[in-house]
Write a protein that holds these residues in place. Structure first.
Motif, PDB file in Angstrom:
ATOM      1  N   ARG A 243       0.834  -1.204   0.000  1.00  0.00           N
ATOM      2  CA  ARG A 243       0.000   0.000   0.000  1.00  0.00           C
ATOM      3  C   ARG A 243       0.871   1.258   0.000  1.00  0.00           C
ATOM      4  O   ARG A 243       0.588   2.218  -0.741  1.00  0.00           O
ATOM      5  CB  ARG A 243      -0.924  -0.006   1.220  1.00  0.00           C
ATOM      6  CG  ARG A 243      -2.123  -0.938   1.096  1.00  0.00           C
ATOM      7  CD  ARG A 243      -3.158  -0.643   2.171  1.00  0.00           C
ATOM      8  NE  ARG A 243      -2.634  -0.942   3.501  1.00  0.00           N
ATOM      9  CZ  ARG A 243      -2.745  -2.127   4.092  1.00  0.00           C
ATOM     10  NH1 ARG A 243      -3.356  -3.121   3.463  1.00  0.00           N
ATOM     11  NH2 ARG A 243      -2.263  -2.313   5.295  1.00  0.00           N
ATOM     12  N   CYS A 246       2.314   1.866  -3.402  1.00  0.00           N
ATOM     13  CA  CYS A 246       1.330   2.453  -4.322  1.00  0.00           C
ATOM     14  C   CYS A 246       1.172   3.947  -4.063  1.00  0.00           C
ATOM     15  O   CYS A 246       1.104   4.748  -5.006  1.00  0.00           O
ATOM     16  CB  CYS A 246      -0.013   1.744  -4.175  1.00  0.00           C
ATOM     17  SG  CYS A 246      -0.028   0.058  -4.821  1.00  0.00           S
ATOM     18  N   MET A 292       3.698   0.218 -10.575  1.00  0.00           N
ATOM     19  CA  MET A 292       2.274   0.501 -10.440  1.00  0.00           C
ATOM     20  C   MET A 292       1.437  -0.528 -11.212  1.00  0.00           C
ATOM     21  O   MET A 292       0.342  -0.896 -10.794  1.00  0.00           O
ATOM     22  CB  MET A 292       1.969   1.920 -10.910  1.00  0.00           C
ATOM     23  CG  MET A 292       2.547   2.998 -10.014  1.00  0.00           C
ATOM     24  SD  MET A 292       1.957   4.658 -10.409  1.00  0.00           S
ATOM     25  CE  MET A 292       0.324   4.623  -9.683  1.00  0.00           C
TER      26      MET A 292
END
Length: 294
Positions: A243, A246, A292
């Motif tokens: 997370r 990202c 990504m």
């Protein structure tokens, strides 16, 4: 010369012994023996780096010294020629400092290790995990080398003066230089190819044949879930790390987009950035986009 435990080497005497030692050395190339020898040659020890800081160095300064990923007793080269660690604030005062060439050598080696494990080369990935244990991957490669770069702003030398006058440069992180670009792109490449691109994150022989989640284009979206359920807490990359990665990539892309817009502004067309800066930024954009996509 013969390889010894820990990557050290000794020279044997004449009479044919040296040739036997060389054969043994080359026979251990799969263990990255030459890399270990090169590390001992080009990168100073952690104790030497501590001495350069001085006796008054605090715990925060000591912890900020970046170690070589595959040899924690050695340190990455300091940024500038003639300067030691703990002098990063010089970025705000003197933009003409010369970056140490051996600093780029280190990042080139990191990038090479990444590409040796690319395309799911599980054999090289296994060797990498022996050299860089999970604790180092999590505590240094992810938390220090990659995620702590979130929010760093890269500035070509020809844009520094104007950004400084506008008050945009308040700390070293507001003036990321060419070596910062090389560092982030190489470390992201290692993280991507050496670990995220490997089993169990990308293991088609182990994952379930039944797709539980799909993206809009029909491709699988459940690989990471399967990986975590199969391996559990022993994995170096945890859900929180993914997370954060990202979030970091999203922020960094926005920052790079703004930088590209500035560099393409009409008033700067007569002062294009150095080619090596553009090339390095292109490499970093490529690494971030692939990450990504994962």
């Amino acid at each position: 010369m013969a390889a010894l435990p820990g990557g050290e080497a000794r020279v044997r005497g004449s009479g044919g012994g040296g040739q036997k030692g060389l054969k043994k050395l080359l026979a251990q190339k799969e263990e990255f023996t030459l890399l270990r020898l090169g590390t001992a040659t080009f990168f100073e020890t952690f104790d030497d780096a501590l001495d350069s800081l001085g006796a008054d160095a605090g715990e925060e300064q000591v912890n900020a010294i970046p170690k070589v990923l595959w040899n924690q007793s050695r340190v990455q080269p300091p940024r500038f020629e003639g300067r030691s660690y703990g002098q990063e604030t010089v970025l705000l005062k003197a933009t003409g400092e010369t970056i140490r060439p051996v600093r780029f050598l280190y990042f080139a080696v990191v990038n090479l290790l990444a590409h040796l494990a690319a395309d799911r080369n599980t054999k090289n990935h296994t060797l990498l995990t022996k050299m860089i244990p999970a604790t180092v991957i999590r505590s240094q490669l992810i938390q220090k080398e990659v995620l702590k770069n979130a929010g760093m702003i890269f500035v070509p030398p020809h844009l520094f003066k104007e950004r400084d006058q506008q008050g945009q440069i308040q700390e070293p992180r507001d003036n990321g230089d060419l070596s910062d670009l090389a560092a982030l792109s190489s470390h992201v490449a290692l993280l991507l190819h050496g670990f995220i691109g490997q089993p169990p994150f990308a293991d088609e022989t182990q994952r379930s044949a039944v797709m539980s989640q799909v993206y809009l284009d029909g491709t699988r979206a459940d690989d990471n879930d399967n990986a975590f359920s199969d391996v559990g807490p022993a994995m170096a990359l945890q859900p929180a790390d993914l997370r954060s990665l990202c979030h970091m990539t999203a922020w960094q892309f926005a920052s790079l987009a703004e930088l590209c817009r500035d560099m393409c502004a009409e008033k700067y067309l007569g002062m294009p950035p150095r080619l090596d800066f553009s090339n390095c930024m292109a490499q970093m954009v490529s690494m971030l986009s692939i990450l990504m996509a994962k």
